[in-house]
Design a protein around this motif. Structure first.
Motif, PDB file in Angstrom:
ATOM      1  N   ASN A 178      26.927 -18.291 -46.031  1.00 39.95           N
ATOM      2  CA  ASN A 178      25.497 -18.595 -45.833  1.00 39.95           C
ATOM      3  C   ASN A 178      24.800 -17.385 -45.217  1.00 39.95           C
ATOM      4  O   ASN A 178      24.384 -17.394 -44.061  1.00 39.95           O
ATOM      5  N   TYR A 179      24.663 -16.337 -46.006  1.00 34.82           N
ATOM      6  CA  TYR A 179      24.133 -15.072 -45.485  1.00 34.82           C
ATOM      7  C   TYR A 179      23.392 -14.371 -46.604  1.00 34.82           C
ATOM      8  O   TYR A 179      23.753 -14.510 -47.779  1.00 34.82           O
ATOM      9  N   SER A 180      22.373 -13.610 -46.258  1.00 35.68           N
ATOM     10  CA  SER A 180      21.553 -12.982 -47.297  1.00 35.68           C
ATOM     11  C   SER A 180      22.235 -11.775 -47.947  1.00 35.68           C
ATOM     12  O   SER A 180      22.005 -11.486 -49.113  1.00 35.68           O
ATOM     13  N   TYR A 181      23.047 -11.051 -47.170  1.00 39.63           N
ATOM     14  CA  TYR A 181      23.631  -9.783 -47.616  1.00 39.63           C
ATOM     15  C   TYR A 181      22.569  -8.794 -48.081  1.00 39.63           C
ATOM     16  O   TYR A 181      22.803  -7.978 -48.976  1.00 39.63           O
ATOM     17  N   SER A 182      21.413  -8.853 -47.457  1.00 39.15           N
ATOM     18  CA  SER A 182      20.371  -7.873 -47.741  1.00 39.15           C
ATOM     19  C   SER A 182      20.726  -6.542 -47.091  1.00 39.15           C
ATOM     20  O   SER A 182      21.284  -6.494 -45.988  1.00 39.15           O
ATOM     21  N   LEU A 183      20.377  -5.466 -47.768  1.00 36.40           N
ATOM     22  CA  LEU A 183      20.551  -4.134 -47.183  1.00 36.40           C
ATOM     23  C   LEU A 183      19.723  -3.978 -45.907  1.00 36.40           C
ATOM     24  O   LEU A 183      20.085  -3.205 -45.019  1.00 36.40           O
ATOM     25  N   ILE A 184      18.631  -4.724 -45.814  1.00 36.53           N
ATOM     26  CA  ILE A 184      17.809  -4.715 -44.591  1.00 36.53           C
ATOM     27  C   ILE A 184      18.636  -5.223 -43.415  1.00 36.53           C
ATOM     28  O   ILE A 184      18.636  -4.638 -42.325  1.00 36.53           O
ATOM     29  N   GLU A 185      19.368  -6.334 -43.641  1.00 38.25           N
ATOM     30  CA  GLU A 185      20.201  -6.885 -42.568  1.00 38.25           C
ATOM     31  C   GLU A 185      21.403  -5.983 -42.268  1.00 38.25           C
ATOM     32  O   GLU A 185      21.849  -5.896 -41.124  1.00 38.25           O
ATOM     33  N   GLN A 186      21.925  -5.319 -43.290  1.00 35.65           N
ATOM     34  CA  GLN A 186      23.023  -4.381 -43.032  1.00 35.65           C
ATOM     35  C   GLN A 186      22.533  -3.233 -42.138  1.00 35.65           C
ATOM     36  O   GLN A 186      23.273  -2.757 -41.256  1.00 35.65           O
ATOM     37  N   ALA A 187      21.286  -2.808 -42.331  1.00 35.07           N
ATOM     38  CA  ALA A 187      20.715  -1.780 -41.457  1.00 35.07           C
ATOM     39  C   ALA A 187      20.560  -2.313 -40.037  1.00 35.07           C
ATOM     40  O   ALA A 187      20.846  -1.606 -39.059  1.00 35.07           O
ATOM     41  N   ASP A 188      20.106  -3.572 -39.901  1.00 33.21           N
ATOM     42  CA  ASP A 188      19.985  -4.189 -38.567  1.00 33.21           C
ATOM     43  C   ASP A 188      21.322  -4.161 -37.828  1.00 33.21           C
ATOM     44  O   ASP A 188      21.387  -3.836 -36.636  1.00 33.21           O
ATOM     45  N   ILE A 189      22.391  -4.512 -38.550  1.00 33.43           N
ATOM     46  CA  ILE A 189      23.731  -4.571 -37.943  1.00 33.43           C
ATOM     47  C   ILE A 189      24.171  -3.177 -37.494  1.00 33.43           C
ATOM     48  O   ILE A 189      24.673  -2.989 -36.380  1.00 33.43           O
TER      49      ILE A 189
END
Length: 283
Positions: free
Chosen positions: A74-85
């Protein structure tokens, strides 16, 4: 090196309630942070880490959904979120000045970070940017048939379920210049990491990054056109996906850059031609 030996070198760090696998090696005052590619992991750097760690403190993490990091469904796997991480990890490690190196999938995470850096939104200083064989100019990339299938909203899930190690091995060998440079053991170790934590269940979700490269094209290519970060483009001459034309286009549009070619090498230069690739990165 086996995947388990690589795992024993790192640790899990909690970032936004996700467990992220992190390698942190070397004692230099200078720090190199690395964003790895798709569908692999930080393990891509096992051959080059010893030499890089002589010159830098090297920090490589597995993106969410990859390697030994969490792989939630249940996760977007957006590159935006990968940058956040990535940014949160570096903040927790109290990094102040870094050289940022990115390959493949990681180059799009890097361009999102550069976009924020250009807007003074970060509390970290990027001293140098190193870009390696990534399809940021997605309109120029030569996507593999399986990549096109996996990114599909309708058939991607089924392709992910049906993909087996034979198909995976064949596709990886095809993107080497010299396929004899990857051993069956390496392929076994990479495949094991893809499957770790039920990873095959999310591989079609990871593949949506290709669609994001179209959607955020102006944001991310615009970031490269506007950045003042000194940039090194280290590219191979025989990558069948992130072709030479992408490197040439980046060389034209990034303000302060140098382009270095690595001859007779395919898509994974740090695995196929580690010594020469490392020399170019460090030069």
């Amino acid at each position: 090196m086996t995947a388990n030996q690589w795992k024993s070198k790192g640790k899990l760090i909690d970032i936004f309630n996700r467990k992220i696998f992190v390698i942190d090696e070397g004692i230099s005052d200078k720090t190199l942070v690395i964003l790895h590619g798709y569908p692999t992991s930080s393990y891509d750097y096992y051959k080059v880490l010893p030499e890089l760690a002589k010159h830098y403190r090297v920090i490589i993490h597995d993106h969410v959904g990859f390697g030994f990091s969490d792989k939630p469904f249940n996760y977007s796997y957006s590159l935006i979120e990968q940058a956040d991480i990535a940014l949160q990890l570096w903040q927790q490690l109290q990094l102040k000045n870094v050289t940022l190196l990115a390959h493949d999938y990681g180059t799009s995470v890097a361009t999102e970070i550069v976009n924020r850096y250009n807007r003074n939104q970060l509390n970290i200083n990027i001293e140098e940017l190193i870009l390696c064989n990534g399809s940021m100019h997605i309109e120029l990339a030569k996507l593999r048939f399986i990549q096109k299938l996996l990114k599909s909203k309708t058939v991607g899930k089924w392709v992910g379920k049906l993909t087996n190690q034979f198909i995976f091995d064949r596709n990886i060998r095809k993107i080497y210049f010299d396929s004899s440079k990857i051993s069956q053991q390496e392929l076994d170790e990479i495949w094991a990491q893809i499957n770790y934590n039920d990873g095959k269940k999310v591989i079609h979700l990871l593949s949506n990054y290709i669609n994001e490269r179209y959607f955020f094209w102006h944001r991310w290519i615009g970031a490269l056109k506007n950045t003042q970060i000194p940039t090194k483009i280290v590219w191979t001459t025989h990558d069948p996906i992130a072709v030479k034309a992408i490197a040439e286009q980046l060389h034209k549009e990034i303000p302060n850059n140098e382009l270095k070619w690595l001859e007779n090498t395919g898509h994974f230069p740090m695995l196929e031609n580690p010594d020469e690739w490392t020399k170019l990165v460090l030069s």
